[in-house]
Motif scaffolding. Structure first.
Motif, PDB file in Angstrom:
ATOM      1  N   ALA A 115       0.844  -1.193   0.000  1.00  0.00           N
ATOM      2  CA  ALA A 115       0.000   0.000   0.000  1.00  0.00           C
ATOM      3  C   ALA A 115       0.878   1.241   0.000  1.00  0.00           C
ATOM      4  N   ALA A 116       0.301   2.336  -0.462  1.00  0.00           N
ATOM      5  CA  ALA A 116       0.999   3.619  -0.476  1.00  0.00           C
ATOM      6  C   ALA A 116       0.089   4.682   0.125  1.00  0.00           C
ATOM      7  N   LEU A 117       0.704   5.628   0.785  1.00  0.00           N
ATOM      8  CA  LEU A 117      -0.011   6.740   1.411  1.00  0.00           C
ATOM      9  C   LEU A 117       0.685   8.036   1.036  1.00  0.00           C
ATOM     10  N   ALA A 118      -0.062   8.965   0.464  1.00  0.00           N
ATOM     11  CA  ALA A 118       0.451  10.301   0.180  1.00  0.00           C
ATOM     12  C   ALA A 118      -0.192  11.279   1.150  1.00  0.00           C
ATOM     13  N   ILE A 119       0.635  12.032   1.867  1.00  0.00           N
ATOM     14  CA  ILE A 119       0.129  13.120   2.696  1.00  0.00           C
ATOM     15  C   ILE A 119       0.485  14.416   1.991  1.00  0.00           C
TER      16      ILE A 119
END
Length: 343
Positions: A115-119
């Protein structure tokens, strides 16, 4: 509360947290953000990560009072796809956005394997090892990247273009203590140079050049000039990678663009942060225990060599040592308490 030496003060961890939270709410920051920042700063102080600990409170308060950062907007989490997440911080500080997004990142990686998370659109001042430690504690391999103020020259240059652009990695290490590293792609983090300036100490040769492009050991000249990448072209290339994947890839600013919207309040830069997490079980749950044991053996063999200290071991030792409280310079504590006075 006063230490043995007249120039030191002893604070419990609750007192450190309260000093941060009360100062921030007193400056007008919303309680949810103040509490998240207090947790972040306290964690860094306990682990003796001084470049991201209590002194950072000065910059946070500066950005609250200048109006640069939103005071009350709450971050919003969006699932772009089942395994790609985005948190919009709405120009607030990063700690609450991280606390909002990382649990969802862990859940998605556990469900889908990766999974990837962009803030996005946040003001980031915290240490990356703390951002990814929860993912590593959950049994994931995790990476994290963020840009910074444009203060680093590319290899061979003398003018600021890149940020200090740190990279962090976490692995689910033995005994509940993940293998973690977090380092700037510059020769030293900007915070380390700021601490040298505050202490009136020189910086080592090779860290920076002054405004005239000449090498300098004066931290004030370094901050006015340009920091240098570590390892020449290697650090420079890694820094550019971070610029791309924590900036244009996720739709956020480069370090140069971030610097262009700075107002000089001494607070954190505006930008984005990218997380990637992989569950080792996705490559075969039946062999997971054996593969984790192979990794543990690697760590053990490294420790057998005299003089070897693995990344994060110093922080864990400090964490154990400081469980009951921390000793601080009285001058710094007085400076921080003065922040609570009306602006």
């Amino acid at each position: 509360m006063t230490g043995a030496a007249a120039d030191t003060v002893r604070l419990t961890l609750d007192e450190v947290h309260a000093l941060c939270a009360d100062t921030l709410t007193g400056a007008g920051l919303g309680a949810a953000h103040a509490q998240a920042i207090a947790r972040s700063i306290t964690r860094a102080q306990v682990d003796e990560c001084h470049s991201h600990s209590l002194y950072r409170l000065i910059g946070y308060v500066g950005s609250v009072r200048s109006g640069k950062a939103e005071r009350h907007a709450l971050p919003t989490l969006t699932r772009v796809t089942p395994a790609v997440l985005r948190v919009d911080a709405h120009r607030t500080f990063a700690p609450l956005a991280i606390e909002t997004g990382v649990p969802a990142l862990i859940e998605a990686a556990k469900t889908y394997g990766i999974a990837a998370l962009a803030i996005r659109d946040c003001y980031h001042f915290s240490a990356l090892w703390a951002d990814i430690e929860p993912a590593a504690e959950a049994g994931l391999a995790a990476w994290c990247f963020t840009i910074g103020q444009s203060c680093v020259a590319p290899a061979g240059g003398t003018q600021p273009l890149l940020g200090t652009n740190p990279i962090a990695f976490g692995w689910p290490g033995p005994e509940g203590r993940p293998f973690l590293f977090d380092f700037a792609t510059s020769a030293a983090a900007r915070g380390e140079i700021e601490l040298k300036r505050r202490a009136g100490e020189p910086i080592p040769p090779g860290w920076a050049v002054g405004p005239d492009g000449a090498p300098t050991t004066d931290p004030a000249q370094a901050l006015a000039g340009a920091l240098l990448p570590f390892g020449g072209h290697k650090g420079s290339a890694l820094s550019m990678m971070v610029e791309l994947i924590a900036g244009p890839l996720i739709g956020d600013l480069t370090s140069r663009q971030s610097m262009a919207v700075e107002n000089g309040d001494g607070g954190p830069p505006l930008g984005g942060e990218l997380f990637i997490a992989i569950d080792p079980a996705v490559f075969g749950a039946e062999s997971l225990a054996s593969r984790l044991a192979d990794a543990d053996e690697l760590f053990a063999l490294a420790r057998q060599q005299p003089g070897v200290r693995l990344p994060s071991e110093r922080r864990y030792a400090a964490r154990e040592r400081n469980r009951e409280g921390v000793t601080l310079r009285a001058k710094l504590v007085a400076e921080l308490r003065a922040l609570s006075a009306p602006a």
